[in-house]
Design an enzyme around this catalytic site. Structure first.
Site, mmCIF file in Angstrom:
data_model
loop_
_atom_site.group_PDB
_atom_site.id
_atom_site.type_symbol
_atom_site.label_atom_id
_atom_site.label_comp_id
_atom_site.label_asym_id
_atom_site.label_seq_id
_atom_site.Cartn_x
_atom_site.Cartn_y
_atom_site.Cartn_z
ATOM 1 N N ASP A 174 0.851 -1.173 0.000
ATOM 2 C CA ASP A 174 0.000 0.000 0.000
ATOM 3 C C ASP A 174 0.904 1.246 0.000
ATOM 4 O OD1 ASP A 174 -3.006 0.888 0.475
ATOM 5 O OD2 ASP A 174 -1.827 2.023 1.931
ATOM 6 N N TYR A 192 -1.592 11.352 2.257
ATOM 7 C CA TYR A 192 -2.418 11.546 1.058
ATOM 8 C C TYR A 192 -2.457 13.016 0.660
ATOM 9 C CZ TYR A 192 -4.343 6.798 1.557
ATOM 10 O OH TYR A 192 -4.499 5.446 1.620
ATOM 11 N N HIS A 252 -6.668 -6.793 -1.261
ATOM 12 C CA HIS A 252 -5.604 -5.813 -1.039
ATOM 13 C C HIS A 252 -4.692 -6.226 0.106
ATOM 14 C CE1 HIS A 252 -3.875 -1.786 -1.297
ATOM 15 N NE2 HIS A 252 -3.999 -1.662 0.024
#
Length: 287
Positions: free
Chosen positions: A98, A210, A266
């Protein structure tokens, strides 16, 4: 367990394995911390590797500087370079999942001399991700949360409601049943709530990864092929990233290998821990 000073921050690092073994650094993603590698740490240590699993800056027990500038990709990459130097070696194998894989890709592009081997799990090469976000409505739709995270303060506030209900629900709904136990989720909740410099929970500095990438994003170097041996592991049932990005990513690697797990999500290193561990040990080679 230790704390390592690097790049003007102190990072919490879980250590395992022989001090003279080849260094393997495990980089977690969002919303995890070092605990996301709990199924890999002991296996890699038993195989003779020196394993470091840090909490990224802004996460869990690591420093949590305020603002966006401390969370640019260049700072995150510099943290890993600093860890390699602090370990007293020139090179390491870096394994990222990730967000940890985003950092690992950028490290391989900008500091190839510091890597022996690169392993990324369920995240494409940055050039491929950028292209798919521009051209693939399906991927853009799956990335909606990254857009939502750009809103100031609201994502953190909503995430805290109901004892972190939305985050725990996302982990459960995006993984195979039973992947995250209630004990696991309690451990994650404690990490998310760990206070930062202003007293706000760690989730704010976690989300700043982010925000900094979107608002202060880097320019991809003209030369962005990956030169060291590279393994890309991909759980096909990923709710966030389409599998179509995997092969173009490995095409940008001079010595790349792609392995799909058709029934994994994921969270492939949790769901297929034994198989992933065997892949890692085989790929990294003799300790």
């Amino acid at each position: 367990m230790a704390f390592v000073d690097t790049n003007q921050v102190r990072l919490h690092v879980v250590e395992a394995g022989p001090a003279d073994g080849p260094l393997v650094i495990l980089l977690h993603g969002f919303p995890e911390f070092w605990y996301g590698w709990r199924a890999q740490i002991d296996a890699l240590a038993a195989a003779g590797y020196r394993v470091w699993a840090p909490d990224g800056r802004g996460y869990n027990l690591s420093d949590k500087p305020a603002g966006l500038s401390p969370y640019t990709i260049d700072k995150l990459v510099a943290d890993v370079v600093g860890l390699i130097a602090a370990a007293g070696v020139e090179k390491a194998t870096v394994v990222g999942h990730d967000w940890g894989a985003i950092v690992a890709w950028w490290l391989a592009i900008t500091h190839p001399d510091r890597l022996e081997r690169l392993v990324c799990l369920n995240v494409p090469h940055p050039a491929v991700m950028s292209r798919f976000l521009r051209r693939s409505p399906r991927q853009l739709l799956r990335s909606w949360y990254a857009v939502f995270f750009q809103v100031p303060r609201l994502p953190e506030w909503l995430s805290r409601l109901g004892n972190w209900w939305s985050l725990t629900r996302t982990l459960r709904r995006s993984s195979r049943p039973g992947t995250f136990t209630e004990a696991d989720l309690a451990t994650y909740r404690a990490a998310w709530a760990h206070p930062g410099p202003t007293g706000a929970p760690a989730l704010r500095t976690m989300v700043n990864w982010y925000r900094a990438y979107a608002q202060r994003g880097p320019t991809l170097p003209a030369r962005h092929r990956i030169t060291m041996p590279t393994l890309l592991i991909w759980g096909v049932r990923d709710a966030f990233l389409v599998r179509d990005m995997a092969q173009p990513s490995i095409d940008l690697c001079d010595r790349g290998r792609l392995v799909f797990f058709e029934n994994a999500t994921h969270w492939v290193q949790h769901e297929e821990a034994d198989a992933v561990n065997r892949l890692l040990i085989d790929f990294i080679g003799p300790a």
